[in-house]
Design a protein around this motif. Structure first.
Motif, mmCIF file in Angstrom:
data_model
loop_
_atom_site.group_PDB
_atom_site.id
_atom_site.type_symbol
_atom_site.label_atom_id
_atom_site.label_comp_id
_atom_site.label_asym_id
_atom_site.label_seq_id
_atom_site.Cartn_x
_atom_site.Cartn_y
_atom_site.Cartn_z
ATOM 1 N N GLN A 1 53.397 -35.970 54.640
ATOM 2 C CA GLN A 1 52.081 -35.266 54.214
ATOM 3 C C GLN A 1 52.663 -34.230 53.162
ATOM 4 O O GLN A 1 53.667 -33.661 53.258
ATOM 5 N N VAL A 2 51.845 -34.222 51.934
ATOM 6 C CA VAL A 2 52.122 -33.188 50.736
ATOM 7 C C VAL A 2 50.814 -32.385 50.680
ATOM 8 O O VAL A 2 49.794 -32.654 50.959
ATOM 9 N N GLN A 3 51.226 -31.013 50.570
ATOM 10 C CA GLN A 3 50.130 -29.872 50.732
ATOM 11 C C GLN A 3 49.967 -29.591 49.351
ATOM 12 O O GLN A 3 51.159 -29.260 48.586
ATOM 13 N N LEU A 4 48.897 -29.281 48.834
ATOM 14 C CA LEU A 4 48.645 -29.013 47.404
ATOM 15 C C LEU A 4 47.666 -27.861 47.373
ATOM 16 O O LEU A 4 46.513 -27.967 47.969
ATOM 17 N N VAL A 5 48.091 -26.965 46.468
ATOM 18 C CA VAL A 5 47.147 -25.765 46.311
ATOM 19 C C VAL A 5 47.006 -25.378 44.816
ATOM 20 O O VAL A 5 47.950 -25.162 44.017
ATOM 21 N N GLU A 6 45.822 -25.831 44.256
ATOM 22 C CA GLU A 6 45.643 -25.488 42.907
ATOM 23 C C GLU A 6 44.988 -24.167 42.747
ATOM 24 O O GLU A 6 44.420 -23.160 43.623
ATOM 25 N N SER A 7 45.148 -23.463 41.290
ATOM 26 C CA SER A 7 44.559 -22.247 40.904
ATOM 27 C C SER A 7 44.537 -22.450 39.383
ATOM 28 O O SER A 7 44.936 -23.298 38.684
ATOM 29 N N GLY A 8 43.841 -21.365 38.977
ATOM 30 C CA GLY A 8 43.694 -21.118 37.354
ATOM 31 C C GLY A 8 42.459 -21.448 36.914
ATOM 32 O O GLY A 8 42.230 -21.490 35.587
ATOM 33 N N GLY A 9 41.406 -22.009 37.693
ATOM 34 C CA GLY A 9 40.071 -22.217 37.237
ATOM 35 C C GLY A 9 39.304 -20.775 36.974
ATOM 36 O O GLY A 9 39.819 -19.936 37.028
ATOM 37 N N GLY A 10 38.233 -20.970 36.263
ATOM 38 C CA GLY A 10 37.527 -20.061 35.843
ATOM 39 C C GLY A 10 36.382 -20.328 34.970
ATOM 40 O O GLY A 10 36.097 -21.597 34.716
ATOM 41 N N LEU A 11 35.964 -19.198 34.168
ATOM 42 C CA LEU A 11 34.676 -19.414 33.169
ATOM 43 C C LEU A 11 35.411 -19.377 31.892
ATOM 44 O O LEU A 11 36.161 -18.413 31.529
ATOM 45 N N VAL A 12 35.143 -20.248 30.926
ATOM 46 C CA VAL A 12 35.594 -20.095 29.666
ATOM 47 C C VAL A 12 34.510 -20.739 28.510
ATOM 48 O O VAL A 12 33.737 -21.413 28.911
ATOM 49 N N GLN A 13 34.467 -20.128 27.295
ATOM 50 C CA GLN A 13 33.529 -20.545 26.425
ATOM 51 C C GLN A 13 34.075 -22.072 25.800
ATOM 52 O O GLN A 13 35.165 -22.128 25.692
ATOM 53 N N ALA A 14 33.256 -22.526 25.073
ATOM 54 C CA ALA A 14 33.548 -23.883 24.515
ATOM 55 C C ALA A 14 34.423 -23.665 23.334
ATOM 56 O O ALA A 14 34.353 -22.829 22.798
ATOM 57 N N GLY A 15 35.624 -24.455 23.373
ATOM 58 C CA GLY A 15 36.567 -24.232 22.242
ATOM 59 C C GLY A 15 37.644 -23.468 23.049
ATOM 60 O O GLY A 15 38.835 -23.557 22.227
ATOM 61 N N GLY A 16 37.564 -23.069 23.978
ATOM 62 C CA GLY A 16 38.521 -22.394 24.723
ATOM 63 C C GLY A 16 39.578 -22.838 25.336
ATOM 64 O O GLY A 16 39.704 -24.075 25.546
ATOM 65 N N SER A 17 40.505 -22.345 26.148
ATOM 66 C CA SER A 17 41.680 -23.017 26.628
ATOM 67 C C SER A 17 41.745 -22.299 28.326
ATOM 68 O O SER A 17 41.388 -21.250 28.523
ATOM 69 N N LEU A 18 42.413 -23.378 29.230
ATOM 70 C CA LEU A 18 42.550 -22.679 30.443
ATOM 71 C C LEU A 18 43.968 -23.602 31.177
ATOM 72 O O LEU A 18 44.065 -24.778 30.497
ATOM 73 N N ARG A 19 44.755 -23.114 31.892
ATOM 74 C CA ARG A 19 45.568 -23.723 32.530
ATOM 75 C C ARG A 19 45.671 -23.806 33.654
ATOM 76 O O ARG A 19 45.581 -22.708 34.678
ATOM 77 N N LEU A 20 45.523 -25.000 34.458
ATOM 78 C CA LEU A 20 45.599 -25.168 35.928
ATOM 79 C C LEU A 20 46.866 -25.429 36.379
ATOM 80 O O LEU A 20 47.807 -26.029 35.742
ATOM 81 N N SER A 21 47.125 -24.954 37.611
ATOM 82 C CA SER A 21 48.492 -25.102 38.255
ATOM 83 C C SER A 21 48.021 -25.634 39.510
ATOM 84 O O SER A 21 46.956 -25.238 40.355
ATOM 85 N N CYS A 22 49.273 -26.372 39.985
ATOM 86 C CA CYS A 22 48.978 -26.989 41.331
ATOM 87 C C CYS A 22 50.493 -26.843 41.960
ATOM 88 O O CYS A 22 51.483 -27.168 41.384
ATOM 89 N N ALA A 23 50.605 -26.080 43.387
ATOM 90 C CA ALA A 23 51.635 -25.984 44.203
ATOM 91 C C ALA A 23 51.799 -27.104 45.355
ATOM 92 O O ALA A 23 50.893 -27.005 45.824
ATOM 93 N N ALA A 24 52.887 -27.655 45.182
ATOM 94 C CA ALA A 24 52.967 -28.724 46.051
ATOM 95 C C ALA A 24 54.219 -28.329 47.194
ATOM 96 O O ALA A 24 55.104 -27.562 46.823
ATOM 97 N N SER A 25 54.009 -28.557 48.327
ATOM 98 C CA SER A 25 54.998 -28.460 49.432
ATOM 99 C C SER A 25 54.633 -29.558 50.164
ATOM 100 O O SER A 25 54.106 -30.634 50.355
ATOM 101 N N GLY A 26 55.857 -29.624 51.145
ATOM 102 C CA GLY A 26 55.886 -30.847 52.361
ATOM 103 C C GLY A 26 56.726 -31.738 51.941
ATOM 104 O O GLY A 26 57.804 -31.527 51.214
ATOM 105 N N ARG A 27 56.524 -32.920 52.072
ATOM 106 C CA ARG A 27 57.289 -34.331 51.888
ATOM 107 C C ARG A 27 57.178 -34.692 50.299
ATOM 108 O O ARG A 27 56.799 -35.677 50.055
ATOM 109 N N THR A 28 57.498 -33.436 49.407
ATOM 110 C CA THR A 28 57.375 -33.918 47.790
ATOM 111 C C THR A 28 58.471 -34.897 47.667
ATOM 112 O O THR A 28 58.223 -35.616 46.710
ATOM 113 N N PHE A 29 59.474 -35.101 48.392
ATOM 114 C CA PHE A 29 60.265 -36.413 47.985
ATOM 115 C C PHE A 29 59.825 -37.641 48.198
ATOM 116 O O PHE A 29 60.057 -38.683 47.477
#
Length: 118
Positions: A1-29
């Motif tokens: 099993q692989v565990q995943l945790v997202e981050s980086g979401g939020g509120l932004v105006q149209a035309g703007g940018s965001l960067r989401l991140s996902c940290a993986a752990s466990g059986r990543t192989f």
């Protein structure tokens, strides 16, 4: 099993940018590819982007092509989604997922909310 945790979401105006991140752990192989999906209220979950865990092959939904970029850092077990030129219709809960085969997504994160205001 692989565990995943997202981050980086939020509120932004149209035309703007965001960067989401996902940290993986466990059986990543065992991971063949990583992907991002999204689900807006009242709608089905939809595919956004995918990247091979070994190599750099990527694939995007037509709705985000040219605006979003998926990338990864294997040394840190991290996957990213750079979102530029955001539109109100990009508003959704964004999920990171790990696949054992090209479309066999078996592990999912809890999601991170992205809201784009007009």
């Amino acid at each position: 099993q692989v565990q995943l945790v997202e981050s980086g979401g939020g509120l932004v105006q149209a035309g703007g940018s965001l960067r989401l991140s996902c940290a993986a752990s466990g059986r990543t192989f065992s991971v063949y590819a990583m992907g991002w999906f999204r689900q807006a209220p009242g709608k089905e979950r939809e595919f956004v982007a995918r990247i091979r865990w070994s190599g750099d092959s990527t694939y995007y939904a037509d709705s985000v092509k040219g605006r979003f970029t998926i990338s990864k850092d294997n040394t840190k077990n991290m996957v990213y989604l750079q979102m530029n030129s955001l539109k109100p219709e990009d508003t959704a809960n964004y999920y990171c997922a790990a696949a054992a085969g090209i479309w066999d997504f078996r592990s999912w994160g809890q999601g991170t909310q992205v809201t784009v205001s007009s």
